[in-house]
Design an enzyme around this catalytic site. Structure first.
Site, PDB file in Angstrom:
ATOM      1  N   GLU A  90       0.821  -1.213   0.000  1.00 50.61           N
ATOM      2  CA  GLU A  90       0.000   0.000   0.000  1.00 50.61           C
ATOM      3  C   GLU A  90       0.850   1.256   0.000  1.00 50.61           C
ATOM      4  O   GLU A  90       1.942   1.286   0.568  1.00 50.61           O
ATOM      5  CB  GLU A  90      -0.831   0.053   1.292  1.00 50.61           C
ATOM      6  N   CYS A 103       3.117   8.540   1.289  1.00 49.40           N
ATOM      7  CA  CYS A 103       3.576   7.610   2.321  1.00 49.40           C
ATOM      8  C   CYS A 103       3.810   6.268   1.628  1.00 49.40           C
ATOM      9  O   CYS A 103       2.918   5.754   0.958  1.00 49.40           O
ATOM     10  CB  CYS A 103       2.489   7.502   3.391  1.00 49.40           C
ATOM     11  N   CYS A 110       5.341  -7.122   7.769  1.00 49.04           N
ATOM     12  CA  CYS A 110       6.299  -6.567   8.724  1.00 49.04           C
ATOM     13  C   CYS A 110       6.457  -7.554   9.877  1.00 49.04           C
ATOM     14  O   CYS A 110       5.506  -8.215  10.261  1.00 49.04           O
ATOM     15  CB  CYS A 110       5.766  -5.233   9.257  1.00 49.04           C
ATOM     16  N   CYS A 114       3.748  -4.774  16.053  1.00 46.19           N
ATOM     17  CA  CYS A 114       3.089  -3.752  16.893  1.00 46.19           C
ATOM     18  C   CYS A 114       1.592  -4.080  17.005  1.00 46.19           C
ATOM     19  O   CYS A 114       0.958  -4.405  16.001  1.00 46.19           O
ATOM     20  CB  CYS A 114       3.278  -2.364  16.300  1.00 46.19           C
ATOM     21  N   CYS A 117      -1.358  -2.359  14.787  1.00 44.31           N
ATOM     22  CA  CYS A 117      -1.086  -2.205  13.360  1.00 44.31           C
ATOM     23  C   CYS A 117      -1.562  -3.416  12.561  1.00 44.31           C
ATOM     24  O   CYS A 117      -1.224  -4.553  12.883  1.00 44.31           O
ATOM     25  CB  CYS A 117       0.417  -2.015  13.178  1.00 44.31           C
ATOM     26  N   GLY A 157       5.908  -1.964   6.903  1.00 41.47           N
ATOM     27  CA  GLY A 157       7.305  -2.371   7.012  1.00 41.47           C
ATOM     28  C   GLY A 157       8.095  -1.488   7.947  1.00 41.47           C
ATOM     29  O   GLY A 157       7.714  -0.351   8.239  1.00 41.47           O
ATOM     30  N   GLU A 158       9.194  -2.049   8.447  1.00 47.01           N
ATOM     31  CA  GLU A 158      10.129  -1.291   9.285  1.00 47.01           C
ATOM     32  C   GLU A 158      11.319  -0.951   8.369  1.00 47.01           C
ATOM     33  O   GLU A 158      12.103  -1.838   8.012  1.00 47.01           O
ATOM     34  CB  GLU A 158      10.545  -2.161  10.481  1.00 47.01           C
ATOM     35  N   SER A 189      10.447   6.717   9.231  1.00 46.56           N
ATOM     36  CA  SER A 189       9.863   6.392  10.528  1.00 46.56           C
ATOM     37  C   SER A 189      10.288   4.994  10.987  1.00 46.56           C
ATOM     38  O   SER A 189      10.168   4.032  10.233  1.00 46.56           O
ATOM     39  CB  SER A 189       8.343   6.457  10.376  1.00 46.56           C
ATOM     40  N   SER A 212       8.850   6.118  16.386  1.00 44.97           N
ATOM     41  CA  SER A 212       7.545   5.760  16.931  1.00 44.97           C
ATOM     42  C   SER A 212       7.724   5.346  18.385  1.00 44.97           C
ATOM     43  O   SER A 212       8.054   4.201  18.681  1.00 44.97           O
ATOM     44  CB  SER A 212       6.947   4.594  16.133  1.00 44.97           C
ATOM     45  N   LEU A 213       7.516   6.303  19.280  1.00 49.47           N
ATOM     46  CA  LEU A 213       7.739   6.024  20.696  1.00 49.47           C
ATOM     47  C   LEU A 213       6.483   5.397  21.297  1.00 49.47           C
ATOM     48  O   LEU A 213       6.529   4.342  21.914  1.00 49.47           O
ATOM     49  CB  LEU A 213       8.133   7.332  21.403  1.00 49.47           C
ATOM     50  N   HIS A 214       5.375   6.065  21.170  1.00 49.27           N
ATOM     51  CA  HIS A 214       4.038   5.577  21.538  1.00 49.27           C
ATOM     52  C   HIS A 214       3.803   5.333  23.029  1.00 49.27           C
ATOM     53  O   HIS A 214       2.650   5.206  23.452  1.00 49.27           O
ATOM     54  CB  HIS A 214       3.643   4.328  20.745  1.00 49.27           C
ATOM     55  N   ASN A 288      -5.855   4.786  14.973  1.00 44.12           N
ATOM     56  CA  ASN A 288      -6.777   4.213  13.991  1.00 44.12           C
ATOM     57  C   ASN A 288      -7.203   2.856  14.515  1.00 44.12           C
ATOM     58  O   ASN A 288      -6.337   2.016  14.775  1.00 44.12           O
ATOM     59  CB  ASN A 288      -6.066   4.000  12.655  1.00 44.12           C
ATOM     60  N   CYS A 331      -3.021   1.908   8.217  1.00 44.26           N
ATOM     61  CA  CYS A 331      -2.036   1.270   7.372  1.00 44.26           C
ATOM     62  C   CYS A 331      -2.213  -0.246   7.375  1.00 44.26           C
ATOM     63  O   CYS A 331      -2.418  -0.848   8.406  1.00 44.26           O
ATOM     64  CB  CYS A 331      -0.679   1.706   7.919  1.00 44.26           C
TER      65      CYS A 331
HETATM   66  S1  SF4 Z   1       3.598  -0.061  13.025  1.00 49.43           S
HETATM   67 FE1  SF4 Z   1       5.228  -0.169  11.492  1.00 49.43          FE
HETATM   68  S2  SF4 Z   1       6.835  -1.339  12.529  1.00 49.43           S
HETATM   69 FE2  SF4 Z   1       4.976  -1.703  13.695  1.00 49.43          FE
HETATM   70  S3  SF4 Z   1       4.097  -3.609  12.812  1.00 49.43           S
HETATM   71 FE3  SF4 Z   1       3.182  -1.854  11.741  1.00 49.43          FE
HETATM   72  S4  SF4 Z   1       4.422  -1.576   9.917  1.00 49.43           S
HETATM   73 FE4  SF4 Z   1       5.614  -2.801  11.366  1.00 49.43          FE
END
Ligand code: SF4
Length: 348
Positions: A90, A103, A110, A114, A117, A157-158, A189, A212-214, A288, A331
């Site tokens: 995407e 983006c 990934c 997380c 996500c 993805g990371e 990111s 991405s601290l969160h 989200n 995402c």
């Molecule tokens: S937030 Fe980013 S790093 Fe975390 S699982 Fe989703 S895509 Fe991967």
């Protein structure tokens, strides 16, 4: 065979020299590639013979639009691309006052897991090549007819888990002979792979690093981001300090507002104390919702209070505008739906 769009102009020159061609052809071909051609045949200033030899020697990747959603509210466009092996990724195109921002994804799936996500729910399928990441930018430009001015590597993805290809993409996309998007207009990111942040610092890039601290405490962060077990908050902040000291570039921190999870007053206080004395900017992101996750978005008044608490302690914080509220904004949701469809029809 080599993917031609993953080659730098210098590498292309070397390939052409090996084919007995003049180096200036590399500039012509690079320009065609970055213009989004879909076949070597379109390269009209090359001889028929050279076009045929390029087609024999190289792979020209051309992603297909598998799905496209356009927001009726703000014109945000979400693309699901089908790649040459059938995998899907995407990307999103957004309109801001300062221009068009895209983006992009850096991996198919990934592995970071997380909890908030949808992209990570099926794990990592594969890395994207530098050329495939570039394709997302090129073909959004081509499909929309708009010129992209900013890029965020914040899709599926990371990026630092696909380090070499992402680094190459950054060089390709900012190359003056190609699509030429300045590194100062690019944000990367990361979920917080501390040693890769330190490695990236050494590349001396002009990009913005977004972390991405969160959550500001290990208990909460580990419960929503498994990466925290490997790189706890203190280790991550050490890497961030090193990044700033080495590059002089201010870091942007992403902070997801999840009800009764990350939005408590003591967490605002702790976050402010973590960032005290550091040039930093905090982006508060309304969560989200993902059906598979129990996390819920914070109430708007809680987000406001959290922001005020940070600012009172000298930390600049903004609340991210929700783009494309009428399309699948989270995402990974388009790809997930496509995977589901393929499973239902037995194609997966
Ligand atoms: S937030 Fe980013 S790093 Fe975390 S699982 Fe989703 S895509 Fe991967």
């Amino acid at each position: 065979m080599t993917e031609i769009k993953s080659l730098t102009i210098q590498e292309l020159k070397e390939e052409l020299a090996a084919m007995g061609e003049k180096p200036f052809r590399a500039g012509q071909i690079f320009k065609w590639l970055h213009g989004g051609v879909e076949s070597f045949e379109e390269m009209s200033n090359l001889s028929k013979d050279l076009r045929a030899r390029l087609a024999e020697r190289f792979i020209l990747t051309v992603p297909q639009v598998a799905r496209k959603q356009v927001s009726q509210v703000d014109g945000t466009v979400k693309y699901l691309w089908r790649l040459r092996d059938g995998d899907c990724v995407e990307s999103v195109l957004m309109h801001y006052e300062h221009g068009v921002s895209v983006c992009v994804s850096t991996q198919v799936g990934c592995r970071m897991g997380c909890k908030f996500c949808a992209s990570g729910l099926n794990g990592l399928k594969r890395h994207l090549s530098a050329g495939e990441i570039l394709d997302e930018v090129l073909f959004m430009q081509k499909d929309s007819g708009e010129t992209v001015s900013n890029i965020v590597l914040m899709g599926t993805g990371e990026p630092l888990d696909n380090y070499d290809n992402v680094l190459k993409f950054l060089h390709l996309v900012s190359c003056p002979e190609g699509v030429n998007i300045g590194q100062r207009h690019i944000s990367l990111s990361t979920s917080g792979i501390a040693d890769k942040i330190e490695k990236l610092a050494g590349e001396k890039l002009q990009i913005t690093l977004s972390v991405s601290l969160h959550a500001p405490d290990d208990e909460t962060r580990s419960s929503i981001m498994p990466v925290n077990d490997a790189y706890p908050v203190e280790r991550l902040m050490r890497a961030c300090r090193y990044y700033f000291d080495t590059t002089g570039r201010r870091i942007s921190y992403e902070y997801m507002m999840a009800r009764d999870k990350t939005d408590r007053p003591w967490q605002a206080e702790k976050l402010a104390s973590l960032l005290r004395g550091r040039p930093a900017h905090v982006n508060l992101i309304p969560l989200n919702e993902v059906a598979e996750s129990p996390l819920r978005p914070s109430r708007p008044e809680t987000v406001r209070r959290f922001q005020q608490a940070l600012e009172k302690r000298g930390v600049t914080a903004t609340v991210r505008r929700k783009l494309g509220p009428d399309i699948d904004a989270a995402c990974g949701q388009l790809r997930r739906r496509e995977l589901q469809k393929q499973q239902d029809t037995g194609r997966f």
